[in-house]
Design a protein around this motif. Structure first.
Motif, PDB file in Angstrom:
ATOM      1  N   VAL A  26       0.859  -1.175   0.000  1.00  0.00           N
ATOM      2  CA  VAL A  26       0.000   0.000   0.000  1.00  0.00           C
ATOM      3  C   VAL A  26       0.897   1.227   0.000  1.00  0.00           C
ATOM      4  O   VAL A  26       1.784   1.354   0.840  1.00  0.00           O
ATOM      5  N   VAL A  27       0.678   2.086  -0.942  1.00  0.00           N
ATOM      6  CA  VAL A  27       1.451   3.323  -1.016  1.00  0.00           C
ATOM      7  C   VAL A  27       0.524   4.461  -0.629  1.00  0.00           C
ATOM      8  O   VAL A  27      -0.506   4.667  -1.257  1.00  0.00           O
ATOM      9  N   GLU A  28       0.904   5.148   0.431  1.00  0.00           N
ATOM     10  CA  GLU A  28       0.117   6.285   0.882  1.00  0.00           C
ATOM     11  C   GLU A  28       0.875   7.555   0.558  1.00  0.00           C
ATOM     12  O   GLU A  28       2.079   7.648   0.800  1.00  0.00           O
ATOM     13  N   THR A  29       0.188   8.507   0.006  1.00  0.00           N
ATOM     14  CA  THR A  29       0.801   9.779  -0.326  1.00  0.00           C
ATOM     15  C   THR A  29       0.814  10.668   0.906  1.00  0.00           C
ATOM     16  O   THR A  29      -0.228  10.890   1.542  1.00  0.00           O
ATOM     17  N   ALA A  30       1.998  11.158   1.257  1.00  0.00           N
ATOM     18  CA  ALA A  30       2.123  12.075   2.390  1.00  0.00           C
ATOM     19  C   ALA A  30       1.594  13.436   1.959  1.00  0.00           C
ATOM     20  O   ALA A  30       1.929  13.927   0.888  1.00  0.00           O
ATOM     21  N   GLU A  31       0.739  14.033   2.786  1.00  0.00           N
ATOM     22  CA  GLU A  31       0.154  15.313   2.446  1.00  0.00           C
ATOM     23  C   GLU A  31       0.362  16.310   3.588  1.00  0.00           C
ATOM     24  O   GLU A  31       0.353  15.924   4.745  1.00  0.00           O
ATOM     25  N   ALA A  32       0.555  17.543   3.241  1.00  0.00           N
ATOM     26  CA  ALA A  32       0.693  18.619   4.219  1.00  0.00           C
ATOM     27  C   ALA A  32       0.424  19.925   3.500  1.00  0.00           C
ATOM     28  O   ALA A  32       0.264  19.958   2.267  1.00  0.00           O
TER      29      ALA A  32
END
Length: 147
Positions: free
Chosen positions: A136-142
């Motif tokens: 599972v690849v989760e995109t880091a968001e900020a």
């Protein structure tokens, strides 16, 4: 080839089955031709982008066909939709290539399952959510006020 009076057989005429101790290798080369005075030529037609597996497919034909007693002195060729041709000379099926084919066939025919190595690209389309090998690849968001 036929316009040049080269004898050819196509698809179903070329079907083969090579039975080993643990599995059967079967296939249907698209074209097998015998130019006058030349080696047999096994040709596979492709409509997509060239891939290394295309070459291996023709090498498998070049490996199997002499073993069923049908053809000797095989050369290979890939023909792509855009007209590109890739020659696969007989010497590409050398001892090292043959060992890779035989080893792979032995592995496929054994009871030992190789470790699965899925990719994130493959996993995103799979509906087996409980798969232990799932990636599972989760995109880091900020957010930032810097720009």
């Amino acid at each position: 080839l036929r316009q040049d009076s080269v004898p050819v057989t196509v698809e179903h005429q070329n079907a083969f089955k090579l039975e080993g101790r643990t599995l059967i290798l079967a296939g249907k080369p698209d074209i097998i031709a015998r130019p006058t005075g030349g080696d047999y030529l096994v040709i596979d037609e492709k409509s997509g982008t060239p891939r290394p597996s295309d070459i291996w497919q023709v090498l498998l034909y070049m490996f199997a066909l002499p073993r069923i007693g049908a053809y000797r002195n095989l050369q290979g060729e890939l023909e792509y939709r855009g007209g590109e041709k890739v020659s696969i000379p007989r010497d590409r099926l050398n001892d090292q290539t043959t060992v890779r084919i035989v080893t792979t066939m032995q592995m496929i025919g054994s009871n030992v399952q190789p470790k699965r190595t899925p990719s994130a690209e493959e996993c995103q389309w799979c509906d087996i959510l409980a798969c232990p090998d799932r990636i599972v690849v989760e995109t880091a968001e900020a957010s930032t006020a810097d720009f």
